[in-house]
Enzyme design. Structure first.
Site, PDB file in Angstrom:
ATOM      1  CG  ASP A   1     -12.369  10.469 -18.208  1.00  0.00           C
ATOM      2  OD1 ASP A   1     -11.870  10.205 -16.894  1.00  0.00           O
ATOM      3  OD2 ASP A   1     -13.351  11.288 -18.176  1.00  0.00           O
TER       4      ASP A   1
ATOM      5  CD  GLU B   1     -11.438  16.779 -21.127  1.00  0.00           C
ATOM      6  OE1 GLU B   1     -12.316  17.644 -21.689  1.00  0.00           O
ATOM      7  OE2 GLU B   1     -11.311  16.896 -19.946  1.00  0.00           O
TER       8      GLU B   1
END
Length: 377
Positions: free
Chosen positions: A69, A128
């Protein structure tokens, strides 16, 4: 390349945290690095602010994927680092800077030491929020290089460096954001009978929400409702016309998630009737559970125990954390594991300082595992 190079990469990335789907500087940094690698076996595709990198195998029978990520968090950094965030109000407080450095370390190793199988590295934005995994999976770019198996890691503050923790089956929970807006009738504090106070309505609702976990969820199952933020009112002597509750829902089963949401909706309808107000619910961003493939995870754990003398394997319990990597695992077999980074501060904490020695542990362990795993096909 020496691991210290990837520690420096981590520090560079730590200084430029960016919100989901706005990782422009991060993407450029990664692309600049990739351009410096030998290009004979490399193919690169861009998807929004993400990157897909394929390394051609020498005799491919399948495609093995590694996902990392990219995004940061809206947190004001409070670390002691000399390389603190240059983006005011944002911080890599969940280890994505380390995740990307590890991915580049693995990628560099396999550019120089090609496997028989094809390798696919996914630099995924917006973990997120609002969630990058699902739309990346639905993209043409991903479909053209769709892998046969997929793997990832996440830093774990509570474990020492040199420790890896995972388990077959469910590892992370199903998660959903929760936003509830209440609208009533404001008024003067001296005349409460002429108003509908949304601070009181919101306070009642917060308490009622906890009854969902206490009285609607099987005690042998697990679920959490947390209201982390309440907004209401404008001044101490004005009855609030509006109130807003912001929170999160976490469950270990999809059935429990559906039940929790159904009960929340019933309670909100009750508040509307009881306080003569209107209400709106928004579930925001939601992630499905991270469910590790039983066979692959067990095989990996056995391999670590037998082949990695310098790594301590922990058979951990499931956690209520959320990760959109779970979407990949709904369709593609694989697993995620925790990487020990030995810091007293937890994930999303403004003072978290994960140990950079863990970068070398991850690169060495995963590169050796992929080399072994590729030979099993």
């Amino acid at each position: 390349m020496a691991t210290s190079t990837f520690a420096q990469i981590r520090r560079d990335l730590h200084q430029i945290p960016e919100p989901g789907f706005q990782e422009v500087k991060t993407q450029k940094y990664l692309l600049d690095y990739l351009e410096k690698l030998p290009q004979e076996r490399l193919q690169i595709k861009l998807w929004r602010t993400g990157i897909l990198v394929k390394i051609a195998g020498t005799a491919p029978k399948r495609t093995i994927a590694w996902r990392t990520d990219m995004d940061g968090l809206p947190i004001v950094e409070e670390t002691s680092y000399p390389f603190r965030s240059l983006h005011e109000g944002y911080m890599h407080a969940c280890g994505h800077d380390m995740h990307m450095a590890i991915a580049l370390g693995l990628l560099t190793h396999f550019v120089q030491n090609a496997l028989a199988d094809d390798l696919l590295f996914l630099f995924q934005p917006a973990e997120e929020g609002p969630g990058g995994a699902l739309p990346m999976m639905e993209s043409e770019e991903f479909a053209s290089w769709r892998p046969d198996c997929i793997f990832a890691l996440h830093i774990a503050p509570e474990y020492p460096v040199g420790h890896i923790a995972t388990k077959p089956g469910i590892l992370f929970a199903n998660t959903s954001e929760l936003f509830i807006d209440l609208v009533g009738k404001g008024g003067h504090a001296a005349f409460p009978h002429k108003a509908n106070d949304m601070v009181i309505a919101g306070s009642h609702l917060v308490t009622q929400l906890q009854s969902v976990i206490a009285r609607n969820i099987d005690p042998l199952d697990s679920a959490v409702i947390t209201v982390g933020k309440i907004e209401g009112g404008t001044k101490q002597n004005i009855i609030a016309e509006k109130a807003r509750l912001e929170g999160t829902i976490r469950t270990f089963s999809m059935e429990s998630m559906a039940l929790v949401k159904s009960r929340i909706e019933s309670l909100v309808k009750g508040v509307e009737a009881g306080f003569e107000c209107s209400a709106a619910i928004d579930y925001g961003c939601g992630y499905c559970q991270v469910y590790n493939d039983e066979q692959l995870t067990t095989e990996f754990m056995d391999w670590v125990r037998s082949e990695c003398e310098d790594v301590t394997l922990v058979h951990c319990k499931e956690a209520m954390t959320g990760e959109d990597f779970g979407y990949f695992l709904t369709e593609i077999p694989g697993f995620l594991f925790w990487l020990g980074v030995n810091t007293p501060y937890g994930l999303h904490h403004a003072k978290i300082e994960p140990s950079e020695e863990a970068i070398e542990v991850a690169i060495d362990t995963v590169s050796r595992y992929f080399t072994w795993f590729s030979k099993q096909s």
